[in-house]
Write an enzyme that holds these catalytic residues in place. Structure first.
Site, PDB file in Angstrom:
ATOM      1  N   ALA A  12     -12.293   4.803  -3.689  1.00 49.04           N
ATOM      2  CA  ALA A  12     -11.557   6.241  -3.313  1.00 49.04           C
ATOM      3  C   ALA A  12     -11.103   6.046  -2.006  1.00 49.04           C
ATOM      4  O   ALA A  12     -11.740   6.631  -1.230  1.00 49.04           O
ATOM      5  CB  ALA A  12     -12.562   7.391  -3.732  1.00 49.04           C
ATOM      6  N   ILE A  45      -1.239   0.171 -15.716  1.00 50.91           N
ATOM      7  CA  ILE A  45      -1.627   1.767 -15.296  1.00 50.91           C
ATOM      8  C   ILE A  45      -2.181   1.605 -14.065  1.00 50.91           C
ATOM      9  O   ILE A  45      -2.839   0.542 -13.454  1.00 50.91           O
ATOM     10  CB  ILE A  45      -2.712   1.888 -16.467  1.00 50.91           C
ATOM     11  CG1 ILE A  45      -3.894   1.080 -16.450  1.00 50.91           C
ATOM     12  CG2 ILE A  45      -2.310   2.108 -17.813  1.00 50.91           C
ATOM     13  CD1 ILE A  45      -5.164   0.985 -17.224  1.00 50.91           C
ATOM     14  N   LYS A  80       5.204   4.627 -11.296  1.00 53.85           N
ATOM     15  CA  LYS A  80       3.960   4.202 -11.789  1.00 53.85           C
ATOM     16  C   LYS A  80       2.986   5.175 -12.216  1.00 53.85           C
ATOM     17  O   LYS A  80       2.918   6.350 -11.648  1.00 53.85           O
ATOM     18  CB  LYS A  80       3.110   3.776 -10.413  1.00 53.85           C
ATOM     19  CG  LYS A  80       1.682   3.022 -10.655  1.00 53.85           C
ATOM     20  CD  LYS A  80       1.081   2.182  -9.781  1.00 53.85           C
ATOM     21  CE  LYS A  80      -0.065   1.527  -9.871  1.00 53.85           C
ATOM     22  NZ  LYS A  80      -0.678   0.654  -8.620  1.00 53.85           N
ATOM     23  N   GLY A  97      -4.370  -7.059  -9.289  1.00 54.64           N
ATOM     24  CA  GLY A  97      -4.722  -5.968  -8.376  1.00 54.64           C
ATOM     25  C   GLY A  97      -5.930  -6.512  -7.831  1.00 54.64           C
ATOM     26  O   GLY A  97      -6.250  -7.215  -6.956  1.00 54.64           O
ATOM     27  N   CYS A  99      -2.017   8.659  -8.188  1.00 55.08           N
ATOM     28  CA  CYS A  99      -3.180   8.342  -7.355  1.00 55.08           C
ATOM     29  C   CYS A  99      -4.505   9.215  -7.885  1.00 55.08           C
ATOM     30  O   CYS A  99      -4.169  10.441  -7.740  1.00 55.08           O
ATOM     31  CB  CYS A  99      -3.085   8.352  -5.932  1.00 55.08           C
ATOM     32  SG  CYS A  99      -4.457   7.875  -4.918  1.00 55.08           S
ATOM     33  N   GLY A 111      -9.948  -3.430 -12.585  1.00 55.70           N
ATOM     34  CA  GLY A 111     -10.802  -4.658 -12.530  1.00 55.70           C
ATOM     35  C   GLY A 111     -11.032  -5.067 -14.101  1.00 55.70           C
ATOM     36  O   GLY A 111     -10.338  -3.990 -15.086  1.00 55.70           O
ATOM     37  N   LYS A 163       0.735  -1.166  -0.036  1.00 55.61           N
ATOM     38  CA  LYS A 163      -0.227   0.038   0.014  1.00 55.61           C
ATOM     39  C   LYS A 163       0.814   1.277  -0.139  1.00 55.61           C
ATOM     40  O   LYS A 163       1.990   1.267   0.503  1.00 55.61           O
ATOM     41  CB  LYS A 163      -0.966   0.061   1.343  1.00 55.61           C
ATOM     42  CG  LYS A 163      -1.725   1.048   1.518  1.00 55.61           C
ATOM     43  CD  LYS A 163      -2.938   1.249   0.317  1.00 55.61           C
ATOM     44  CE  LYS A 163      -3.691   2.447   0.579  1.00 55.61           C
ATOM     45  NZ  LYS A 163      -4.714   2.551  -0.534  1.00 55.61           N
ATOM     46  N   GLY A 164       0.518   2.403  -0.649  1.00 55.89           N
ATOM     47  CA  GLY A 164       1.397   3.601  -0.805  1.00 55.89           C
ATOM     48  C   GLY A 164       1.523   4.030   0.672  1.00 55.89           C
ATOM     49  O   GLY A 164       0.646   4.185   1.385  1.00 55.89           O
ATOM     50  N   ASN A 182       5.561   1.219  -2.338  1.00 50.36           N
ATOM     51  CA  ASN A 182       5.066   1.963  -3.164  1.00 50.36           C
ATOM     52  C   ASN A 182       4.982   3.339  -2.261  1.00 50.36           C
ATOM     53  O   ASN A 182       4.642   3.326  -1.004  1.00 50.36           O
ATOM     54  CB  ASN A 182       3.642   1.732  -3.377  1.00 50.36           C
ATOM     55  CG  ASN A 182       2.847   2.660  -4.112  1.00 50.36           C
ATOM     56  OD1 ASN A 182       2.739   3.832  -3.740  1.00 50.36           O
ATOM     57  ND2 ASN A 182       2.601   2.452  -5.590  1.00 50.36           N
TER      58      ASN A 182
END
Lengths: 308, 267
Positions: free
Chosen positions: A75, A196, A170, A270, A135, A222, A50-51, A104
């Site tokens: 979000a 992406i 990224k 993901g 992001c 997805g 996770k960032g 990340n």
């Protein structure tokens, strides 16, 4: 035919060696530890955390996720434990699992990115850094940086000077032309490009007339976005000389093969982790089976093998 | 990793309400009341994600899920027939009810009955008297549901008893289940007060239950619901506003939480 070789190397000057090309994508896999009870992390090519930001972040108000046709919007707002807790609790706990850990990073300024990179440069157990300049769910930094070649180049070169770790950048798909941005990252010293990130989108509940996300807009991921991911990986891979790590909607081994054919050296999985927590391992197994069925001895043969 | 589970029964027990019996021995062996499973109803891309379902009970290696048809996924689920092995799931997940207390009172609103019937059974099997207060809009169309819940709880738990409240007065107390809670809490003698309230149901009901418990100085555990993607604490999609600021994950710090830990104003 014997088992095909699945091992890949991402990057030339600062190579990251992976036992297979399937990496768990940032934001869908927590700090890896959350999944340790679900699958053997050592079987992954790698995982991206996770960032991580300098200070802990609480993230956006809920609702933070909603399902859409063949995909989902999120979000989250880069909620994370912050650098200090990450270094103290998360990174050391990952070590015994023997999986390459890509961290990340998210900063709201160039200085923050540099500070994060310096701290992680000294930490044991980091295979690479992935700069999150893409992001869509935060107001400062994030995609605001990633939409223009100038800022992407600036952040990348500043971080490049601050660490000897492999540096992946990224990229966001929410741009008119991704190629100049990819070239800027390469010129500034990126070792690889991940793409992406999610596509900016929104969902509305017509009955209540309200947005389905607390943040109103969010990032689409997805299977719905796989065609966009493939297109951008293909565009970028033929324009740059550094490796591309491709992602967007991979659910199966054959999806992964498609990304490799488009020019990716490795892939990230993901949203599929939410469909089944064991997805990353299954994708790797299916990729091996695909190679075997196709008479491919080495998965690297697929890379850029698109016939046009 | 998710596993495929065989449907053993998928019985309609009320208007749009079904009870699913799944063969899932590994999950059944570990399941605690208040915990949940992530359940995926199709192989395809629509619906794509799994959904959280609270565990309604266990019987040997079988797992019960009580669900209401509210959307595409639950409609598909309602079509599953015994013998189907097209459901994948993982769990049990999350923090369940803490049952270590004397003189508990259980409060359910609507489908909140699902985890509380399980809790009532477990408490009953520990020899504890655990009155279960259930609120419904109406029992019309739900006679089988009320009957089977009462039978389930009262059969397993010798000293269990179920009291119903309906908003239309079709059965039991005419009014809200929170009225039942008020009188139940008042009926405890000061020398042996209620040891704790366990609640699950719609958010406004839970908020009211939390307030009543605070007034009576009774500990209160609430089971909360939130949209969820992973169920494992990784995606941070299911957060609940926490007392003192910030958020907690419904799947990890919950779904059962101390009512005092929830910031009801921001919920």
């Amino acid at each position: 035919m014997s088992q095909p070789n699945l091992a890949v190397t991402v990057g030339r000057d600062r190579p990251v060696h992976l036992k297979n090309p399937v990496i768990a994508a940032s934001g869908t896999f927590g700090y890896g530890l959350e999944y340790a009870g679900q699958l053997d992390l050592a079987g992954l090519g790698g995982l991206v955390t996770k960032g991580v930001s300098l200070k802990p972040r609480q993230g956006n108000p809920p609702p933070r996720i909603c399902e859409t046709a063949a995909g989902m919007l999120n979000a989250i707002g880069l909620a994370n434990v912050g650098l200090e807790v990450f270094l103290r609790d998360k990174l050391p706990a990952l070590k015994p699992h023997g999986v390459p850990v890509v961290v990340n990073l998210y900063g709201e300024s160039v200085a923050e990115f540099v500070e994060l990179a310096r701290a992680l440069d000294q930490a044991p157990g980091v295979a690479a850094l992935e700069l999150n300049v893409s992001c869509p769910n935060v107001s400062g930094g994030g995609m605001a940086f990633g939409c223009h070649p100038g800022p992407v180049g600036e952040i990348t070169s500043a971080v490049r000077a601050a660490t000897a770790l492999p540096l992946w950048v990224k990229l966001t798909p929410n741009v008119g032309d991704i190629v100049p941005i990819a070239l800027a990252a390469q010129a500034a010293g990126a070792d690889a490009l991940s793409l992406i990130n999610t596509l900016l989108g929104m969902a509305i509940d017509a009955r209540s007339r309200r947005p389905r996300l607390g943040n109103i807009v969010g990032g689409l991921s997805g299977p719905a976005i796989k065609p966009v991911g493939l297109r951008m990986v293909w565009q970028v891979a033929r324009a740059v000389s550094i490796p591309v790590v491709g992602m967007g909607g991979i659910l199966s081994g054959e999806d992964a093969a498609e990304y490799l054919l488009a020019g990716a050296s490795a892939v990230q999985v993901g949203t599929a982790n939410f469909v089944d927590p064991g997805s990353c391992l299954r994708v790797a197994q299916e990729l091996a089976a695909f190679c075997q069925a196709q008479g491919i001895a080495d998965v690297n043969e697929l890379k850029g093998g698109l016939k046009v | 990793m998710s596993t495929w589970a065989q449907v053993k029964e998928n019985k309609k027990i009320g208007e749009g309400i079904f009870r699913l019996r799944l063969e899932a021995p590994d999950i059944a062996a570990m399941a605690q009341p208040g915990q949940f499973v992530m359940l995926r109803v199709s192989h395809g891309l629509d619906p794509l994600l799994a959904r959280p379902f609270s565990i309604h009970g266990v019987d040997g290696g079988d797992l019960f899920i009580l669900y209401k048809v509210v959307g595409k996924g639950t409609r598909l689920l309602s079509l599953k027939r015994p013998g189907n092995k097209t459901l994948s799931l993982w769990g049990p997940l999350g923090k369940g009810f803490d049952l270590d207390m004397q003189r508990p009172v259980l409060v359910a609103g609507g489908m909140g009955i699902a985890p509380l019937a399980f809790a009532a059974q477990r408490l009953g099997s520990q020899g504890k008297e655990a009155p279960l207060l259930c609120g419904l809009l109406s029992t019309k169309g739900f006679e089988n549901l009320t009957g089977s819940i009462s039978a389930l709880v009262e059969a397993t738990a010798e000293r269990g008893r179920v009291t119903w409240a309906t908003e239309d007065g079709s059965a039991g107390h005419h009014g809200l289940v929170t009225h039942l809670l008020e009188s139940a809490l008042s009926s405890f003698p000061d020398s042996s007060p209620c040891g704790g309230v366990l609640a699950c149901g719609p958010m406004p009901m839970l908020k009211a239950v939390a307030q009543i418990c605070a007034q009576h100085k009774v500990p209160c555990q609430v089971s909360l619901e939130a949209p969820m993607a992973c169920g494992l604490g990784a995606c941070l999609g299911c957060v609940i506003p926490a007392t003192g600021g910030g958020y907690v994950r419904a799947c990890q710090e919950g779904p059962v939480m101390d009512a005092k830990a929830v910031d009801w104003e921001r919920l």
